[in-house]
Write a protein that holds these residues in place. Structure first.
Motif, PDB file in Angstrom:
ATOM      1  N   GLU A 189       0.805  -1.221   0.000  1.00 41.35           N
ATOM      2  CA  GLU A 189       0.000   0.000   0.000  1.00 41.35           C
ATOM      3  C   GLU A 189       0.841   1.275   0.000  1.00 41.35           C
ATOM      4  OE1 GLU A 189      -0.805  -1.971   4.152  1.00 41.35           O
ATOM      5  OE2 GLU A 189      -0.489  -2.630   2.068  1.00 41.35           O
ATOM      6  N   PHE A 190       2.100   1.181   0.427  1.00 38.99           N
ATOM      7  CA  PHE A 190       2.952   2.368   0.405  1.00 38.99           C
ATOM      8  C   PHE A 190       3.368   2.738  -1.016  1.00 38.99           C
ATOM      9  CE2 PHE A 190       3.311   1.177   4.830  1.00 38.99           C
ATOM     10  CZ  PHE A 190       3.280   2.407   5.462  1.00 38.99           C
ATOM     11  N   GLY A 191       3.209   1.834  -1.948  1.00 39.60           N
ATOM     12  CA  GLY A 191       3.540   2.132  -3.331  1.00 39.60           C
ATOM     13  C   GLY A 191       2.322   2.376  -4.194  1.00 39.60           C
ATOM     14  N   GLU A 192       1.164   2.522  -3.559  1.00 39.86           N
ATOM     15  CA  GLU A 192      -0.081   2.710  -4.293  1.00 39.86           C
ATOM     16  C   GLU A 192      -0.689   4.069  -3.975  1.00 39.86           C
ATOM     17  OE1 GLU A 192      -1.158  -2.070  -4.010  1.00 39.86           O
ATOM     18  OE2 GLU A 192      -2.262  -0.592  -2.803  1.00 39.86           O
ATOM     19  N   ALA A 193      -1.332   4.673  -4.976  1.00 45.00           N
ATOM     20  CA  ALA A 193      -2.001   5.954  -4.750  1.00 45.00           C
ATOM     21  C   ALA A 193      -3.196   5.741  -3.827  1.00 45.00           C
ATOM     22  CB  ALA A 193      -2.462   6.537  -6.082  1.00 45.00           C
ATOM     23  N   CYS A 194      -3.354   6.649  -2.861  1.00 47.56           N
ATOM     24  CA  CYS A 194      -4.483   6.502  -1.938  1.00 47.56           C
ATOM     25  C   CYS A 194      -5.320   7.777  -1.875  1.00 47.56           C
ATOM     26  CB  CYS A 194      -4.001   6.091  -0.549  1.00 47.56           C
ATOM     27  SG  CYS A 194      -2.702   7.114   0.170  1.00 47.56           S
ATOM     28  N   GLY A 195      -5.325   8.541  -2.955  1.00 49.56           N
ATOM     29  CA  GLY A 195      -6.162   9.726  -3.026  1.00 49.56           C
ATOM     30  C   GLY A 195      -5.389  10.994  -2.744  1.00 49.56           C
ATOM     31  N   SER A 196      -6.023  12.121  -3.059  1.00 54.13           N
ATOM     32  CA  SER A 196      -5.375  13.415  -2.838  1.00 54.13           C
ATOM     33  C   SER A 196      -5.265  13.701  -1.343  1.00 54.13           C
ATOM     34  CB  SER A 196      -6.180  14.526  -3.519  1.00 54.13           C
ATOM     35  OG  SER A 196      -7.408  14.728  -2.825  1.00 54.13           O
ATOM     36  N   ARG A 197      -4.369  14.619  -1.021  1.00 53.64           N
ATOM     37  CA  ARG A 197      -4.160  14.968   0.381  1.00 53.64           C
ATOM     38  C   ARG A 197      -5.436  15.550   0.997  1.00 53.64           C
ATOM     39  NH1 ARG A 197       1.101  18.349   1.432  1.00 53.64           N
ATOM     40  NH2 ARG A 197       1.897  16.492   0.384  1.00 53.64           N
ATOM     41  N   ASP A 198      -6.140  16.397   0.247  1.00 55.84           N
ATOM     42  CA  ASP A 198      -7.374  16.994   0.777  1.00 55.84           C
ATOM     43  C   ASP A 198      -8.425  15.935   1.063  1.00 55.84           C
ATOM     44  OD1 ASP A 198      -6.206  19.452   0.616  1.00 55.84           O
ATOM     45  OD2 ASP A 198      -7.327  20.125  -1.148  1.00 55.84           O
ATOM     46  N   VAL A 199      -8.571  14.979   0.147  1.00 60.63           N
ATOM     47  CA  VAL A 199      -9.558  13.907   0.337  1.00 60.63           C
ATOM     48  C   VAL A 199      -9.196  13.063   1.547  1.00 60.63           C
ATOM     49  CG1 VAL A 199     -10.471  11.773  -0.660  1.00 60.63           C
ATOM     50  CG2 VAL A 199     -10.271  13.828  -2.075  1.00 60.63           C
ATOM     51  N   LEU A 200      -7.909  12.744   1.697  1.00 64.24           N
ATOM     52  CA  LEU A 200      -7.472  11.947   2.840  1.00 64.24           C
ATOM     53  C   LEU A 200      -7.682  12.689   4.155  1.00 64.24           C
ATOM     54  CD1 LEU A 200      -4.164  10.306   1.571  1.00 64.24           C
ATOM     55  CD2 LEU A 200      -6.241   9.128   2.286  1.00 64.24           C
ATOM     56  N   ARG A 201      -7.383  13.968   4.159  1.00 59.36           N
ATOM     57  CA  ARG A 201      -7.579  14.735   5.383  1.00 59.36           C
ATOM     58  C   ARG A 201      -9.055  14.792   5.765  1.00 59.36           C
ATOM     59  NH1 ARG A 201      -3.165  19.753   4.777  1.00 59.36           N
ATOM     60  NH2 ARG A 201      -1.322  18.416   4.927  1.00 59.36           N
ATOM     61  N   GLU A 202      -9.913  14.935   4.775  1.00 57.76           N
ATOM     62  CA  GLU A 202     -11.353  14.919   5.067  1.00 57.76           C
ATOM     63  C   GLU A 202     -11.771  13.564   5.625  1.00 57.76           C
ATOM     64  OE1 GLU A 202     -15.646  15.680   2.810  1.00 57.76           O
ATOM     65  OE2 GLU A 202     -13.772  15.894   1.709  1.00 57.76           O
ATOM     66  N   LYS A 203     -11.260  12.494   5.036  1.00 60.56           N
ATOM     67  CA  LYS A 203     -11.563  11.140   5.510  1.00 60.56           C
ATOM     68  C   LYS A 203     -11.124  10.940   6.950  1.00 60.56           C
ATOM     69  CE  LYS A 203     -10.353   6.293   4.592  1.00 60.56           C
ATOM     70  NZ  LYS A 203      -9.594   5.374   3.685  1.00 60.56           N
ATOM     71  N   LEU A 204      -9.978  11.528   7.317  1.00 60.19           N
ATOM     72  CA  LEU A 204      -9.423  11.375   8.661  1.00 60.19           C
ATOM     73  C   LEU A 204      -9.963  12.398   9.650  1.00 60.19           C
ATOM     74  CD1 LEU A 204      -5.717  10.755   7.574  1.00 60.19           C
ATOM     75  CD2 LEU A 204      -7.257   9.048   8.568  1.00 60.19           C
ATOM     76  N   GLY A 205     -10.877  13.260   9.193  1.00 63.96           N
ATOM     77  CA  GLY A 205     -11.454  14.260  10.074  1.00 63.96           C
ATOM     78  C   GLY A 205     -10.533  15.417  10.366  1.00 63.96           C
ATOM     79  N   LEU A 206      -9.650  15.756   9.421  1.00 62.58           N
ATOM     80  CA  LEU A 206      -8.662  16.817   9.620  1.00 62.58           C
ATOM     81  C   LEU A 206      -9.052  18.060   8.823  1.00 62.58           C
ATOM     82  CD1 LEU A 206      -5.472  14.622   9.121  1.00 62.58           C
ATOM     83  CD2 LEU A 206      -6.542  15.238  11.301  1.00 62.58           C
ATOM     84  N   PHE A 207      -8.436  19.185   9.183  1.00 54.27           N
ATOM     85  CA  PHE A 207      -8.615  20.402   8.407  1.00 54.27           C
ATOM     86  C   PHE A 207      -7.815  20.272   7.114  1.00 54.27           C
ATOM     87  CE2 PHE A 207      -8.943  21.907  12.875  1.00 54.27           C
ATOM     88  CZ  PHE A 207     -10.278  22.306  12.844  1.00 54.27           C
ATOM     89  N   PRO A 208      -8.423  20.547   5.964  1.00 57.92           N
ATOM     90  CA  PRO A 208      -7.712  20.328   4.698  1.00 57.92           C
ATOM     91  C   PRO A 208      -6.582  21.308   4.433  1.00 57.92           C
ATOM     92  CG  PRO A 208      -9.854  21.320   4.305  1.00 57.92           C
ATOM     93  CD  PRO A 208      -9.815  20.982   5.759  1.00 57.92           C
ATOM     94  N   ASP A 209      -6.647  22.517   5.015  1.00 57.84           N
ATOM     95  CA  ASP A 209      -5.684  23.566   4.661  1.00 57.84           C
ATOM     96  C   ASP A 209      -4.721  23.933   5.786  1.00 57.84           C
ATOM     97  OD1 ASP A 209      -7.646  24.610   6.260  1.00 57.84           O
ATOM     98  OD2 ASP A 209      -7.831  26.512   5.178  1.00 57.84           O
TER      99      ASP A 209
END
Length: 385
Positions: A189-209
């Motif tokens: 999984e470390f060599g695979e794309a897992c989405g944009s940073r903004d999408v991941l931050r939203e998924k993790l409940g983080l502020f995107p900016d």
């Protein structure tokens, strides 16, 4: 004729050896499903006293007495002809490894891959003595070659860099051993794309900016990581800290207390199985420079602030990281906070470090190792027909 069998042997002296073994196991299962794979912790096949002494002794030295561990590490690097400590350690390992030989005889693998030098030493000796028929390979899990990894009976070495390959060959690994520059194996999984940073931050409940710092807190040793994180959250005006405790339950509780104290600035985690997502969502990591942590950060293109590397393998991993331009080093909590703040305020420099990390990364290392193992098995199968 049945499927070829591969036995992967790791040791839980630090989590990295296990994670490397799991990475190769996953790659073999995915890329070569016709091969039967079994992964075992070699310490489970030693007597309980040795098992406790080895695993706890390493952790005690590395975390609480790092300077002493550094001296032992350097002492063990002497050549076999001159290294009395190494000969004593080898004898002790072998006296406690008899159940491991029984495992190998019962499972009867065609190939054995080791991600730690202890089982490699024992299996190499047995191969040389005709007690084990399987071919043997070793995957080094740091960015430097230590003499303890070089053992008779090994057919293939998998190393992280061209410089390591040169060092092995210059020091005459001996016999017909081949050296392959594959990188240190990380999970697929470390060599695979897992989405944009903004999408991941939203998924993790983080502020995107908001600039995001990942702190791998479980391996900080005697320096209390909650104090470092508290200082980070208190001193930095605009940051969100992803603080990972690993399997340390006490630390996890302390990090959750910090999460409540610094609401919106600290997100606490215990053991996670989505570290690749946390890394991809982050701008910077504050962590120890273990071989696997370093390799995972490189694969994720995540610059590192290496925190207080212990003498020995962490020092050498840190040197590689700094030479590659993908990290900086901090020896105290105050220096760590200063350097994190400076980097998060300098997107241009951080971008260059990210590019350097990706340039040094080898995210497909586990698959490269799996392919060589499969080639060895195919060649052996063809020659036996």
């Amino acid at each position: 004729m049945g499927a070829s069998r591969v036995l992967i042997l790791s040791v839980r002296a630090g989590a990295g050896h296990l994670r490397a073994a799991q990475a190769v196991e996953a790659a073999l299962r995915r890329a070569h499903p016709g091969i039967e794979v079994r992964h075992e912790d070699a310490l489970n096949f030693t007597n309980p006293a040795f098992r406790r002494a080895f695993s706890r002794g390493y952790e005690k030295l590395a975390r609480d007495l790092p300077s002493l561990w550094g001296l032992i590490y350097e002492r063990l690097e002497e050549t076999p002809e001159k290294g009395a400590v190494k000969r004593m350690a080898a004898l002790f390992d072998r006296l406690n490894a008899r159940p491991l030989l029984q495992l190998i005889r019962d499972y009867d693998p065609d190939h054995i891959l080791c991600t730690h030098y202890v089982p490699a030493e024992a299996v190499g000796m047995w191969r040389m003595g005709g007690k084990v028929r399987a071919s043997l390979s070793v995957a080094l899990t740091d960015y430097d070659v230590h003499a303890m990894w070089v053992q008779p009976g090994v057919g293939d070495y998998f190393v992280a860099t061209e410089e390591m390959a040169f060092a092995l060959c210059a020091n005459a690994v001996g016999g017909e051993a081949s050296v392959h520059v594959t990188g240190i194996p990380v999970l697929p999984e470390f060599g695979e794309a897992c989405g944009s940073r903004d999408v991941l931050r939203e998924k993790l409940g983080l502020f995107p900016d908001v600039p995001t710092l990942l702190v791998s807190a479980g391996g900080f040793g005697v320096m209390r990581p909650e104090k470092v994180i508290d200082l980070l959250a208190g001193r930095l005006d605009r940051v969100q800290v992803l603080a990972v405790a690993g399997r340390n339950r006490k630390l996890e509780r302390e990090l959750h207390a910090l999460e409540r104290r610094h609401a919106g600035k600290v997100a606490a985690f215990g053991f996670v199985d989505n570290m690749h997502e946390l890394m991809a969502a982050s701008d910077l990591a504050l962590a120890k420079s273990g071989g696997l942590t370093t390799s995972e950060c490189l694969a994720a293109g995540l610059p590192m602030v290496v925190f207080r590397p212990i003498p020995g393998q962490e020092e050498r991993n840190a040197a590689f990281l700094l030479e590659s331009g993908a990290g900086v080093r901090a020896q105290t909590a105050a220096h760590a906070v200063f350097k994190v703040d400076q980097l998060l305020r300098d997107p241009e420099r951080l971008g260059k470090m990210r590019a350097a990390a990706l340039g040094a990364a080898r995210p497909q290392a586990a698959f490269a190792i799996a392919d060589v193992v499969a080639q060895r098995l195919n060649a052996a199968s063809g020659s036996s027909r």
